[in-house]
Design an enzyme around this catalytic site. Structure first.
Site, PDB file in Angstrom:
ATOM      1  N   PHE A   1       0.824  -1.212   0.000  1.00 25.14           N
ATOM      2  CA  PHE A   1       0.000   0.000   0.000  1.00 25.14           C
ATOM      3  C   PHE A   1       0.863   1.269   0.000  1.00 25.14           C
ATOM      4  O   PHE A   1       0.423   2.321  -0.427  1.00 25.14           O
ATOM      5  CB  PHE A   1      -0.875   0.060   1.263  1.00 25.14           C
ATOM      6  CG  PHE A   1      -1.932  -0.986   1.359  1.00 25.14           C
ATOM      7  CD1 PHE A   1      -1.781  -2.099   2.186  1.00 25.14           C
ATOM      8  CD2 PHE A   1      -3.098  -0.873   0.629  1.00 25.14           C
ATOM      9  CE1 PHE A   1      -2.770  -3.062   2.295  1.00 25.14           C
ATOM     10  CE2 PHE A   1      -4.109  -1.833   0.739  1.00 25.14           C
ATOM     11  CZ  PHE A   1      -3.939  -2.920   1.565  1.00 25.14           C
TER      12      PHE A   1
ATOM     13  N   ARG B   1     -12.876  21.382 -10.828  1.00 23.95           N
ATOM     14  CA  ARG B   1     -11.492  21.210 -10.366  1.00 23.95           C
ATOM     15  C   ARG B   1     -10.678  20.707 -11.552  1.00 23.95           C
ATOM     16  O   ARG B   1     -11.079  19.722 -12.200  1.00 23.95           O
ATOM     17  CB  ARG B   1     -11.451  20.206  -9.220  1.00 23.95           C
ATOM     18  CG  ARG B   1     -10.086  19.911  -8.643  1.00 23.95           C
ATOM     19  CD  ARG B   1     -10.181  19.033  -7.408  1.00 23.95           C
ATOM     20  NE  ARG B   1     -10.729  17.715  -7.724  1.00 23.95           N
ATOM     21  CZ  ARG B   1     -10.866  16.751  -6.804  1.00 23.95           C
ATOM     22  NH1 ARG B   1     -10.541  16.977  -5.531  1.00 23.95           N
ATOM     23  NH2 ARG B   1     -11.359  15.568  -7.144  1.00 23.95           N
TER      24      ARG B   1
ATOM     25  N   SER C   1      -4.812   1.927  -8.853  1.00 21.39           N
ATOM     26  CA  SER C   1      -5.925   2.877  -8.780  1.00 21.39           C
ATOM     27  C   SER C   1      -6.622   2.991 -10.128  1.00 21.39           C
ATOM     28  O   SER C   1      -5.989   2.874 -11.178  1.00 21.39           O
ATOM     29  CB  SER C   1      -5.380   4.251  -8.368  1.00 21.39           C
ATOM     30  OG  SER C   1      -6.341   5.268  -8.571  1.00 21.39           O
TER      31      SER C   1
ATOM     32  N   LYS D   1       1.648   5.101 -10.565  1.00 18.97           N
ATOM     33  CA  LYS D   1       0.908   3.835 -10.462  1.00 18.97           C
ATOM     34  C   LYS D   1       1.040   3.054 -11.769  1.00 18.97           C
ATOM     35  O   LYS D   1       1.258   1.842 -11.776  1.00 18.97           O
ATOM     36  CB  LYS D   1      -0.575   4.093 -10.156  1.00 18.97           C
ATOM     37  CG  LYS D   1      -0.866   4.592  -8.758  1.00 18.97           C
ATOM     38  CD  LYS D   1      -0.510   3.557  -7.700  1.00 18.97           C
ATOM     39  CE  LYS D   1      -0.919   4.009  -6.306  1.00 18.97           C
ATOM     40  NZ  LYS D   1      -0.510   3.069  -5.250  1.00 18.97           N
TER      41      LYS D   1
ATOM     42  N   TYR E   1       0.924  11.436  -9.918  1.00 15.77           N
ATOM     43  CA  TYR E   1       0.562  10.340  -9.011  1.00 15.77           C
ATOM     44  C   TYR E   1       0.084   9.132  -9.813  1.00 15.77           C
ATOM     45  O   TYR E   1       0.566   8.017  -9.645  1.00 15.77           O
ATOM     46  CB  TYR E   1      -0.538  10.777  -8.033  1.00 15.77           C
ATOM     47  CG  TYR E   1      -1.300   9.605  -7.476  1.00 15.77           C
ATOM     48  CD1 TYR E   1      -2.583   9.300  -7.933  1.00 15.77           C
ATOM     49  CD2 TYR E   1      -0.726   8.763  -6.529  1.00 15.77           C
ATOM     50  CE1 TYR E   1      -3.257   8.200  -7.456  1.00 15.77           C
ATOM     51  CE2 TYR E   1      -1.403   7.663  -6.050  1.00 15.77           C
ATOM     52  CZ  TYR E   1      -2.678   7.383  -6.517  1.00 15.77           C
ATOM     53  OH  TYR E   1      -3.348   6.279  -6.053  1.00 15.77           O
TER      54      TYR E   1
END
Ligand code: WQD
Length: 342
Positions: free
Chosen positions: A81, A292, A125, A153, A149
């Site tokens: 994790f 956003r 993710s 991954k 980010y």
């Protein structure tokens, strides 16, 4: 034998550790507390009656990580994790994100191989799907990312794919999480973001409990039923339980496989607001504001492969997620205590 749980004092890691302990699995938690607190270990003990073995270690510290493996020869595999995971922060600090997330994973893989523990469940993710061409999203959909980010991954997924090609003894299960929310039903564990929450549910929980004045709804002109963003929210305990099935799956085979973990249901921001108010009786005032940057209209899973391959499906509904989130927030208005508890 034990399972190494990296990032095991984090939101999903700690809930997974509880489910593993309650299923009788011995766990070794390794964490550097960069985004969690020691008090989580006390909460795991209060829930399970077991204080999990813990080592304070930064996975990027090669020598320190080797000592963890040398001192724990019974490690048979790992649920990984640990990693930096704030989308917005990753845009500001790309080098820190690539270094931390990639170096930690490379060190981990080297020692898992060296110590004969070639079973890995990786916390990936749904962000690796970028802006999907359609929904629901299947595991064979195209992969792309819109932030550092998510890129880390995706690069780690490529690293793991290449690792399996180089050494077919590896058994790797890549779990692509959609939107984990909720908390343990005891109210002793939950999501504890630093500062002002970036994600929707912890923000809603703080508004409902008077810690923030109102929710900023980021846009209501998306191509969705009510114009606000639609996501696949999954209870963190359902997500945690999927890891038990993933470890079992990794033990049964070799190679690499990819599995979406979602409910298959998409809910909008306003659906969440209304569900939270109905589940708790608390008001969630909000204001519609600008989109956003980087947000997408809709993202929800086709969860059929998880059921077919793992025998897993989400059992908790949106009311459970909202109620459990609120229970955690109301019992822990300022999150976990800074100090370990007695
Ligand atoms: C959900 C919806 C927002 C906050 C992120 C990461 C993803 C994963 C999960 C790690 C969107 C809206 C949000 C707010 C709002 N994390 N929103 N006001 O962006 O789907 O996914 O968290 O793996 O990688 O990208 O989750 O909770 O931030 O947003 O209106 O204050 O809520 O626009 O539609 P997201 P989120």
């Amino acid at each position: 034998m034990s399972i190494l749980v990296t990032g095991g004092t984090g939101f999903i890691g700690s809930h997974t550790a509880v489910e593993m302990i309650e299923a009788g699995t011995k766990v070794l938690i390794v964490d550097n507390f960069s985004n969690s607190k020691p008090a989580v270990l006390d909460r795991i003990f209060r829930i399970t009656g077991v204080k999990p073995e813990f080592v304070l270690c930064d996975l990027c510290d090669y020598d320190a990580l080797e000592i963890v493996f040398a001192n724990h020869p019974d490690i048979e595999g790992c649920i990984h994790f640990a990693g930096l995971k704030a989308v917005g922060e990753s845009v500001q600090k790309p080098v820190e994100y690539y270094r931390n997330n990639l170096v930690s994973t490379m060190n981990l893989c080297q020692f898992l191989a060296k110590y004969g523990a070639k079973k890995l469940v990786f916390s990936s993710s749904a962000t690796v799907y970028g802006k999907p061409a359609s929904v629901p999203i299947r595991e064979d959909f195209p992969l792309s990312c819109t932030n550092p980010y998510g890129e880390t991954k995706l690069v780690i997924e490529y690293l793991l794919r290449d690792l399996v090609v180089a050494d077919p003894e590896w058994s790797i299960v890549v779990l692509r999480y959609f939107n984990p929310i909720g908390a343990h039903k005891s109210g002793l564990m939950g999501e504890d973001p630093k500062g002002i929450p970036n994600n929707l549910l912890p923000y809603v929980s703080k508004v409902a409990n008077g810690k923030l004045p109102y929710l900023h709804v980021f846009g209501n002109d998306y191509h969705t039923h009510d114009g606000t963003g639609v996501r696949d929210y999954i209870h963190v305990v359902d997500l945690a339980r999927a890891h038990l099935d993933a470890i079992r799956y990794a033990r049964e085979r070799s190679g690499i496989d990819y599995i979406n973990l979602g409910t298959g249901c998409g809910y909008s921001v306003l659906d969440i607001v209304h569900a939270y108010e109905n589940a708790t009786g608390k008001k969630v005032p909000y204001r519609i504001e600008a989109r956003r940057p980087g947000d997408i209209d809709e993202c929800y899973a086709d969860p059929s492969k998880a059921l077919r391959v793992l025998g897993w499906k989400a059992e908790r509904n949106l009311e459970d997620m909202c109620r459990d989130s609120d229970h955690w927030q109301s019992l822990n208005p300022d999150g976990y205590p800074e100090k370990e508890e007695a």
